[in-house]
Design a protein around this motif. Structure first.
Motif, PDB file in Angstrom:
ATOM      1  N   ALA A 181      -1.129  -1.956 -11.176  1.00 15.92           N
ATOM      2  CA  ALA A 181      -1.041  -3.194 -10.402  1.00 15.92           C
ATOM      3  C   ALA A 181      -2.426  -3.714 -10.024  1.00 15.92           C
ATOM      4  O   ALA A 181      -2.631  -4.921  -9.913  1.00 15.92           O
ATOM      5  CB  ALA A 181      -0.214  -2.965  -9.141  1.00 15.92           C
ATOM      6  N   GLY A 182      -3.383  -2.818  -9.836  1.00 17.00           N
ATOM      7  CA  GLY A 182      -4.731  -3.215  -9.447  1.00 17.00           C
ATOM      8  C   GLY A 182      -4.895  -3.228  -7.945  1.00 17.00           C
ATOM      9  O   GLY A 182      -3.965  -3.562  -7.209  1.00 17.00           O
ATOM     10  N   PRO A 216       0.313   5.087   7.868  1.00 19.37           N
ATOM     11  CA  PRO A 216       1.356   4.667   6.927  1.00 19.37           C
ATOM     12  C   PRO A 216       1.035   5.087   5.496  1.00 19.37           C
ATOM     13  O   PRO A 216      -0.113   5.005   5.054  1.00 19.37           O
ATOM     14  CB  PRO A 216       1.381   3.145   7.062  1.00 19.37           C
ATOM     15  CG  PRO A 216       0.039   2.791   7.599  1.00 19.37           C
ATOM     16  CD  PRO A 216      -0.416   3.960   8.431  1.00 19.37           C
ATOM     17  N   SER A 217       2.040   5.554   4.797  1.00 21.58           N
ATOM     18  CA  SER A 217       1.831   5.998   3.419  1.00 21.58           C
ATOM     19  C   SER A 217       2.548   5.109   2.417  1.00 21.58           C
ATOM     20  O   SER A 217       2.384   5.281   1.211  1.00 21.58           O
ATOM     21  CB  SER A 217       2.294   7.443   3.248  1.00 21.58           C
ATOM     22  OG  SER A 217       3.661   7.564   3.560  1.00 21.58           O
ATOM     23  N   THR A 218       3.328   4.169   2.878  1.00 14.15           N
ATOM     24  CA  THR A 218       4.034   3.253   1.984  1.00 14.15           C
ATOM     25  C   THR A 218       3.067   2.192   1.491  1.00 14.15           C
ATOM     26  O   THR A 218       2.278   1.648   2.257  1.00 14.15           O
ATOM     27  CB  THR A 218       5.215   2.580   2.718  1.00 14.15           C
ATOM     28  OG1 THR A 218       6.101   3.589   3.167  1.00 14.15           O
ATOM     29  CG2 THR A 218       5.954   1.617   1.813  1.00 14.15           C
ATOM     30  N   ARG A 219       3.133   1.908   0.211  1.00 16.25           N
ATOM     31  CA  ARG A 219       2.305   0.867  -0.387  1.00 16.25           C
ATOM     32  C   ARG A 219       3.225  -0.210  -0.948  1.00 16.25           C
ATOM     33  O   ARG A 219       4.316   0.074  -1.413  1.00 16.25           O
ATOM     34  CB  ARG A 219       1.429   1.427  -1.517  1.00 16.25           C
ATOM     35  CG  ARG A 219       0.480   2.528  -1.095  1.00 16.25           C
ATOM     36  CD  ARG A 219      -0.605   2.018  -0.139  1.00 16.25           C
ATOM     37  NE  ARG A 219      -1.530   3.067   0.229  1.00 16.25           N
ATOM     38  CZ  ARG A 219      -1.421   3.821   1.318  1.00 16.25           C
ATOM     39  NH1 ARG A 219      -0.407   3.658   2.128  1.00 16.25           N
ATOM     40  NH2 ARG A 219      -2.320   4.745   1.587  1.00 16.25           N
ATOM     41  N   TYR A 220       2.743  -1.442  -0.883  1.00 20.63           N
ATOM     42  CA  TYR A 220       3.494  -2.583  -1.377  1.00 20.63           C
ATOM     43  C   TYR A 220       2.670  -3.265  -2.458  1.00 20.63           C
ATOM     44  O   TYR A 220       1.462  -3.432  -2.303  1.00 20.63           O
ATOM     45  CB  TYR A 220       3.766  -3.583  -0.241  1.00 20.63           C
ATOM     46  CG  TYR A 220       4.497  -2.958   0.919  1.00 20.63           C
ATOM     47  CD1 TYR A 220       5.880  -2.943   0.952  1.00 20.63           C
ATOM     48  CD2 TYR A 220       3.798  -2.372   1.972  1.00 20.63           C
ATOM     49  CE1 TYR A 220       6.562  -2.360   2.006  1.00 20.63           C
ATOM     50  CE2 TYR A 220       4.469  -1.791   3.028  1.00 20.63           C
ATOM     51  CZ  TYR A 220       5.844  -1.782   3.050  1.00 20.63           C
ATOM     52  OH  TYR A 220       6.508  -1.203   4.093  1.00 20.63           O
ATOM     53  N   VAL A 248       4.005   7.132  -9.164  1.00 26.88           N
ATOM     54  CA  VAL A 248       3.596   6.131  -8.180  1.00 26.88           C
ATOM     55  C   VAL A 248       2.111   5.797  -8.319  1.00 26.88           C
ATOM     56  O   VAL A 248       1.723   4.628  -8.220  1.00 26.88           O
ATOM     57  CB  VAL A 248       3.966   6.569  -6.740  1.00 26.88           C
ATOM     58  CG1 VAL A 248       3.121   7.727  -6.266  1.00 26.88           C
ATOM     59  CG2 VAL A 248       3.881   5.409  -5.783  1.00 26.88           C
ATOM     60  N   SER A 249       1.273   6.783  -8.570  1.00 32.17           N
ATOM     61  CA  SER A 249      -0.158   6.523  -8.756  1.00 32.17           C
ATOM     62  C   SER A 249      -0.409   5.668  -9.988  1.00 32.17           C
ATOM     63  O   SER A 249      -1.265   4.775  -9.978  1.00 32.17           O
ATOM     64  CB  SER A 249      -0.935   7.827  -8.871  1.00 32.17           C
ATOM     65  OG  SER A 249      -1.001   8.458  -7.616  1.00 32.17           O
ATOM     66  N   LYS A 250       0.323   5.927 -11.042  1.00 33.60           N
ATOM     67  CA  LYS A 250       0.170   5.148 -12.270  1.00 33.60           C
ATOM     68  C   LYS A 250       0.568   3.690 -12.046  1.00 33.60           C
ATOM     69  O   LYS A 250      -0.102   2.764 -12.513  1.00 33.60           O
ATOM     70  CB  LYS A 250       0.995   5.757 -13.397  1.00 33.60           C
ATOM     71  CG  LYS A 250       0.449   7.101 -13.870  1.00 33.60           C
ATOM     72  CD  LYS A 250       1.369   7.722 -14.895  1.00 33.60           C
ATOM     73  CE  LYS A 250       0.901   9.116 -15.306  1.00 33.60           C
ATOM     74  NZ  LYS A 250       1.848   9.758 -16.224  1.00 33.60           N
ATOM     75  N   VAL A 251       1.670   3.470 -11.332  1.00 34.30           N
ATOM     76  CA  VAL A 251       2.138   2.113 -11.063  1.00 34.30           C
ATOM     77  C   VAL A 251       1.131   1.370 -10.187  1.00 34.30           C
ATOM     78  O   VAL A 251       0.819   0.203 -10.433  1.00 34.30           O
ATOM     79  CB  VAL A 251       3.538   2.144 -10.400  1.00 34.30           C
ATOM     80  CG1 VAL A 251       3.925   0.785  -9.863  1.00 34.30           C
ATOM     81  CG2 VAL A 251       4.570   2.641 -11.391  1.00 34.30           C
ATOM     82  N   LEU A 252       0.600   2.038  -9.159  1.00 33.60           N
ATOM     83  CA  LEU A 252      -0.381   1.406  -8.278  1.00 33.60           C
ATOM     84  C   LEU A 252      -1.668   1.072  -9.032  1.00 33.60           C
ATOM     85  O   LEU A 252      -2.241   0.002  -8.848  1.00 33.60           O
ATOM     86  CB  LEU A 252      -0.685   2.309  -7.080  1.00 33.60           C
ATOM     87  CG  LEU A 252       0.477   2.520  -6.098  1.00 33.60           C
ATOM     88  CD1 LEU A 252       0.095   3.533  -5.026  1.00 33.60           C
ATOM     89  CD2 LEU A 252       0.917   1.205  -5.474  1.00 33.60           C
ATOM     90  N   ASP A 288      -6.307  -5.193  -5.885  1.00 33.19           N
ATOM     91  CA  ASP A 288      -6.092  -6.475  -5.197  1.00 33.19           C
ATOM     92  C   ASP A 288      -4.627  -6.728  -4.888  1.00 33.19           C
ATOM     93  O   ASP A 288      -4.313  -7.512  -3.990  1.00 33.19           O
ATOM     94  CB  ASP A 288      -6.616  -7.636  -6.045  1.00 33.19           C
ATOM     95  CG  ASP A 288      -8.130  -7.694  -6.082  1.00 33.19           C
ATOM     96  OD1 ASP A 288      -8.775  -6.964  -5.300  1.00 33.19           O
ATOM     97  OD2 ASP A 288      -8.668  -8.469  -6.896  1.00 33.19           O
ATOM     98  N   ALA A 289      -3.742  -6.083  -5.609  1.00 32.55           N
ATOM     99  CA  ALA A 289      -2.310  -6.316  -5.427  1.00 32.55           C
ATOM    100  C   ALA A 289      -1.626  -5.246  -4.589  1.00 32.55           C
ATOM    101  O   ALA A 289      -0.455  -5.377  -4.250  1.00 32.55           O
ATOM    102  CB  ALA A 289      -1.620  -6.399  -6.784  1.00 32.55           C
ATOM    103  N   VAL A 290      -2.351  -4.193  -4.234  1.00 31.17           N
ATOM    104  CA  VAL A 290      -1.754  -3.082  -3.477  1.00 31.17           C
ATOM    105  C   VAL A 290      -2.098  -3.236  -2.003  1.00 31.17           C
ATOM    106  O   VAL A 290      -3.259  -3.383  -1.631  1.00 31.17           O
ATOM    107  CB  VAL A 290      -2.246  -1.720  -4.010  1.00 31.17           C
ATOM    108  CG1 VAL A 290      -1.668  -0.586  -3.188  1.00 31.17           C
ATOM    109  CG2 VAL A 290      -1.872  -1.569  -5.481  1.00 31.17           C
ATOM    110  N   HIS A 291      -1.058  -3.189  -1.168  1.00 32.66           N
ATOM    111  CA  HIS A 291      -1.224  -3.420   0.265  1.00 32.66           C
ATOM    112  C   HIS A 291      -0.484  -2.346   1.058  1.00 32.66           C
ATOM    113  O   HIS A 291       0.426  -1.699   0.545  1.00 32.66           O
ATOM    114  CB  HIS A 291      -0.651  -4.786   0.651  1.00 32.66           C
ATOM    115  CG  HIS A 291      -1.166  -5.893  -0.201  1.00 32.66           C
ATOM    116  ND1 HIS A 291      -2.387  -6.504   0.017  1.00 32.66           N
ATOM    117  CD2 HIS A 291      -0.649  -6.491  -1.302  1.00 32.66           C
ATOM    118  CE1 HIS A 291      -2.582  -7.434  -0.897  1.00 32.66           C
ATOM    119  NE2 HIS A 291      -1.538  -7.442  -1.706  1.00 32.66           N
ATOM    120  N   SER A 292      -0.872  -2.197   2.310  1.00 30.27           N
ATOM    121  CA  SER A 292      -0.134  -1.324   3.226  1.00 30.27           C
ATOM    122  C   SER A 292      -0.163  -1.951   4.605  1.00 30.27           C
ATOM    123  O   SER A 292      -0.970  -2.842   4.883  1.00 30.27           O
ATOM    124  CB  SER A 292      -0.735   0.085   3.250  1.00 30.27           C
ATOM    125  OG  SER A 292      -2.052   0.055   3.726  1.00 30.27           O
TER     126      SER A 292
END
Length: 95
Positions: free
Chosen positions: A64-65, A79-83, A57-61, A67-71
């Motif tokens: 993505a960069g 909250p621990s879910t990232r979008y 999950v850390s590698k994917v986030l 700017d593209a990771v949101h919660s």
């Protein structure tokens, strides 16, 4: 409640509430991924420790960069879910 294809979220008739997903603790406790992650045919779900740089999950986030990771906003529930949503696809809107 109906979004979970595994029947994990269900209506508790006694309490009159929908019981939430536990991310398959019976699986994650033994080192497996939650069913929704393991069986996602689109490979769109990831699970792991976001504080561990070597986790999937850390590698994917990271890829993505930031700017593209949101919660979702933290209203005391941490909250621990990232979008991941890239600006070229759509605009993230805070609720």
């Amino acid at each position: 409640m109906m979004a979970c294809p595994y029947g994990v979220r269900s209506f508790n008739k006694e309490k009159k509430v929908v019981e939430k997903c536990t991310l398959c603790t019976q699986l994650t406790d033994i080192g497996e991924k939650p069913a929704c992650v393991k069986n996602c045919t689109g490979k769109a779900r990831f699970f792991g420790d976001i504080n561990d740089p070597s986790s999937d999950v850390s590698k994917v986030l990271a890829e993505a960069g930031s700017d593209a990771v949101h919660s979702l906003p933290d209203v005391g529930n941490h909250p621990s879910t990232r979008y991941i949503l890239h600006r070229k696809t759509a605009t993230w809107r805070e609720s």
